[in-house]
Design a protein around this motif. Structure first.
Motif, PDB file in Angstrom:
ATOM      1  N   ARG A 187      32.058  52.001  26.949  1.00 29.02           N
ATOM      2  CA  ARG A 187      33.277  51.536  27.627  1.00 29.02           C
ATOM      3  C   ARG A 187      32.902  50.934  28.975  1.00 29.02           C
ATOM      4  NH1 ARG A 187      37.032  53.982  31.253  1.00 29.02           N
ATOM      5  NH2 ARG A 187      35.906  55.970  31.191  1.00 29.02           N
ATOM      6  N   THR A 188      33.355  49.709  29.211  1.00 29.61           N
ATOM      7  CA  THR A 188      33.053  49.043  30.478  1.00 29.61           C
ATOM      8  C   THR A 188      34.339  48.686  31.217  1.00 29.61           C
ATOM      9  OG1 THR A 188      32.951  46.866  29.410  1.00 29.61           O
ATOM     10  CG2 THR A 188      30.877  48.078  29.624  1.00 29.61           C
ATOM     11  N   VAL A 189      34.264  48.794  32.532  1.00 26.08           N
ATOM     12  CA  VAL A 189      35.400  48.468  33.409  1.00 26.08           C
ATOM     13  C   VAL A 189      34.881  47.585  34.535  1.00 26.08           C
ATOM     14  CG1 VAL A 189      37.301  49.391  34.786  1.00 26.08           C
ATOM     15  CG2 VAL A 189      36.356  50.756  32.906  1.00 26.08           C
ATOM     16  N   LYS A 190      35.644  46.557  34.875  1.00 30.60           N
ATOM     17  CA  LYS A 190      35.264  45.642  35.947  1.00 30.60           C
ATOM     18  C   LYS A 190      36.352  45.678  37.023  1.00 30.60           C
ATOM     19  CE  LYS A 190      33.511  42.822  32.185  1.00 30.60           C
ATOM     20  NZ  LYS A 190      33.819  41.651  31.322  1.00 30.60           N
ATOM     21  N   ILE A 191      35.974  46.055  38.230  1.00 28.18           N
ATOM     22  CA  ILE A 191      36.933  46.213  39.321  1.00 28.18           C
ATOM     23  C   ILE A 191      36.869  44.988  40.231  1.00 28.18           C
ATOM     24  CG2 ILE A 191      37.732  47.697  41.192  1.00 28.18           C
ATOM     25  CD1 ILE A 191      37.795  49.010  38.427  1.00 28.18           C
ATOM     26  N   ARG A 192      37.847  44.092  40.093  1.00 29.18           N
ATOM     27  CA  ARG A 192      37.895  42.869  40.895  1.00 29.18           C
ATOM     28  C   ARG A 192      38.514  43.181  42.252  1.00 29.18           C
ATOM     29  NH1 ARG A 192      39.961  38.723  36.075  1.00 29.18           N
ATOM     30  NH2 ARG A 192      37.970  38.717  34.922  1.00 29.18           N
ATOM     31  N   THR A 193      37.654  43.298  43.242  1.00 25.43           N
ATOM     32  CA  THR A 193      38.045  43.843  44.534  1.00 25.43           C
ATOM     33  C   THR A 193      38.417  42.769  45.545  1.00 25.43           C
ATOM     34  OG1 THR A 193      36.416  45.568  44.073  1.00 25.43           O
ATOM     35  CG2 THR A 193      37.320  45.502  46.295  1.00 25.43           C
ATOM     36  N   GLY A 194      39.451  43.068  46.344  1.00 23.18           N
ATOM     37  CA  GLY A 194      39.819  42.196  47.447  1.00 23.18           C
ATOM     38  C   GLY A 194      39.075  42.606  48.712  1.00 23.18           C
ATOM     39  N   ILE A 195      39.577  42.208  49.873  1.00 21.91           N
ATOM     40  CA  ILE A 195      38.997  42.608  51.160  1.00 21.91           C
ATOM     41  C   ILE A 195      39.195  44.111  51.332  1.00 21.91           C
ATOM     42  CG2 ILE A 195      39.219  42.404  53.661  1.00 21.91           C
ATOM     43  CD1 ILE A 195      37.996  39.937  52.403  1.00 21.91           C
ATOM     44  N   VAL A 196      38.116  44.844  51.602  1.00 27.39           N
ATOM     45  CA  VAL A 196      38.195  46.300  51.702  1.00 27.39           C
ATOM     46  C   VAL A 196      38.310  46.716  53.168  1.00 27.39           C
ATOM     47  CG1 VAL A 196      37.118  48.492  51.081  1.00 27.39           C
ATOM     48  CG2 VAL A 196      36.776  46.479  49.624  1.00 27.39           C
ATOM     49  N   LEU A 197      39.349  47.497  53.471  1.00 23.26           N
ATOM     50  CA  LEU A 197      39.592  47.970  54.835  1.00 23.26           C
ATOM     51  C   LEU A 197      39.129  49.411  54.978  1.00 23.26           C
ATOM     52  CD1 LEU A 197      43.218  46.597  55.413  1.00 23.26           C
ATOM     53  CD2 LEU A 197      41.023  45.431  55.784  1.00 23.26           C
ATOM     54  N   LYS A 207      47.259  29.985  56.427  1.00 27.68           N
ATOM     55  CA  LYS A 207      48.116  30.138  55.249  1.00 27.68           C
ATOM     56  C   LYS A 207      47.370  30.701  54.045  1.00 27.68           C
ATOM     57  CE  LYS A 207      51.195  26.340  56.614  1.00 27.68           C
ATOM     58  NZ  LYS A 207      51.700  24.992  56.250  1.00 27.68           N
ATOM     59  N   GLN A 208      46.042  30.802  54.162  1.00 27.64           N
ATOM     60  CA  GLN A 208      45.262  31.329  53.047  1.00 27.64           C
ATOM     61  C   GLN A 208      45.582  32.817  52.842  1.00 27.64           C
ATOM     62  OE1 GLN A 208      44.166  30.315  55.994  1.00 27.64           O
ATOM     63  NE2 GLN A 208      42.163  31.121  56.562  1.00 27.64           N
ATOM     64  N   TYR A 209      45.795  33.188  51.577  1.00 25.51           N
ATOM     65  CA  TYR A 209      46.146  34.579  51.265  1.00 25.51           C
ATOM     66  C   TYR A 209      44.922  35.472  51.422  1.00 25.51           C
ATOM     67  CZ  TYR A 209      50.542  32.725  49.594  1.00 25.51           C
ATOM     68  OH  TYR A 209      51.758  32.095  49.539  1.00 25.51           O
ATOM     69  N   LEU A 210      45.190  36.728  51.770  1.00 22.91           N
ATOM     70  CA  LEU A 210      44.117  37.678  52.028  1.00 22.91           C
ATOM     71  C   LEU A 210      44.399  38.969  51.252  1.00 22.91           C
ATOM     72  CD1 LEU A 210      42.571  38.102  55.559  1.00 22.91           C
ATOM     73  CD2 LEU A 210      42.569  39.948  53.897  1.00 22.91           C
ATOM     74  N   PRO A 211      44.005  39.007  49.976  1.00 20.37           N
ATOM     75  CA  PRO A 211      44.239  40.215  49.178  1.00 20.37           C
ATOM     76  C   PRO A 211      43.386  41.358  49.731  1.00 20.37           C
ATOM     77  CG  PRO A 211      43.597  38.324  47.801  1.00 20.37           C
ATOM     78  CD  PRO A 211      43.299  37.970  49.214  1.00 20.37           C
TER      79      PRO A 211
END
Length: 303
Positions: free
Chosen positions: A161-171, A197-201
């Motif tokens: 079983r594989t999982v891929k965690i697509r991560t945004g900016i980590v605080l 205006k650029q989004y920052l997930p």
């Protein structure tokens, strides 16, 4: 006996926090290290050397789960051709080494969980909300993430079983993204980058670690999941919120894109662009974010 989780990149910002989360949850932790390190009662260190394609096979054979976090920092250095190669190989070589050990020894893991990034959706800014079904972009960020995830599919071919965690900016507390920003903003010289205006997930480090923990414990999790808050934060709103927490309103003009391109080269794409990203899929698994309000998340990180 506690189940063992092997970490690549375990000594980094995310790895250190994740180690604490796993230990608190009752797991034992193993960490792959480039240097010799003494074991502690709860952490076992194993040697590896990517340049020599070497890995201590016992690290893999003794693991119940593997979490792959290793990879050179995307915005640490200018994107020369040499640097681009380093960024890619530092993410894919570890997977290839681990795959070889698993295949040759017919070793079955309970799960292989890999970091990835929302950069897979590309260096662009649009109002479209990206989901896990959004096709990868064909620019550098999209390409590197796609190849990263494709390498993970080799592990999946072993019926693991594989999982891929697509991560945004980590605080985190004076770490990661904020480590570079806080000195400037604290001194009163914070500013907006480009159009703003650029989004920052973004995602708080505690939530990210808990997503990894859920990926271990919830056997239904499989495939890609976005790990970020869907709140339409932009570079402008993020910068203004951070400045307000230090008691002032941003007074400096926006940093023009051409200035960033002079200093950062192609890497400026990573800070001048940003997509909206949906976290609906991970939330539908029952996962609940602790930090969904940017201001509260930032207060927690800088208090």
């Amino acid at each position: 006996m506690a189940q063992n989780v092997l970490l690549t990149g375990g000594s980094g910002f995310i790895g250190k926090h994740l180690t604490d989360t796993l230990l608190e949850a009752g797991y034992s932790v193993s960490i792959l290290s480039r240097s010799e390190r003494e074991n502690s009662p709860s952490i076992t260190y194993y040697k590896w050397d990517l340049n020599k394609n070497y890995i201590d096979e016992n690290a893999v054979l003794n693991a119940d789960y593997i979490i792959h976090l290793a990879g050179e920092g995307i915005v640490e250095k200018r994107w020369t051709d040499k640097r681009k190669k380093e960024l890619l190989e530092s993410r894919i070589k570890p997977i290839d080494l681990i795959f070889s050990v698993l295949e040759q020894n017919n070793k079955k893991l309970n799960a292989f969980i890999s970091a990835s990034a929302v950069g897979i959706y590309g260096a662009a800014t649009s109002h479209k909300i990206c989901t896990e079904n959004t096709p990868p972009a064909d620019d550098f960020l999209g390409s590197i993430c796609q190849k990263w995830e494709s390498a993970v599919d080799k592990i999946d071919s072993l019926e693991i079983r594989t999982v891929k965690i697509r991560t945004g900016i980590v605080l985190g507390k004076n770490e990661g993204f904020l480590k570079k920003m806080i000195p400037t903003f604290k001194s009163g010289f914070g500013s907006v980058l480009g159009s703003g205006k650029q989004y920052l997930p973004w995602i708080h480090i505690d939530d990210l670690c808990n997503i990894y923990l859920k990926s271990i414990e919830d056997e239904k999790l499989k495939g890609a999941y976005n790990a970020c808050i869907t709140d339409n934060t932009t570079n402008s709103s993020f910068s203004k919120t951070l400045a307000n927490l230090f008691g002032y309103s941003i007074w400096l003009p926006k940093v023009p894109p051409f200035i960033l391109k002079i200093f950062l080269g192609e890497m400026s794409e990573a800070v001048l662009t940003g997509q909206r990203v949906s976290s609906e899929k991970i939330q539908k698994t029952g996962f609940e974010f602790q930090f969904t309000d940017l201001e509260k998340a930032l207060i927690n990180c800088i208090k």
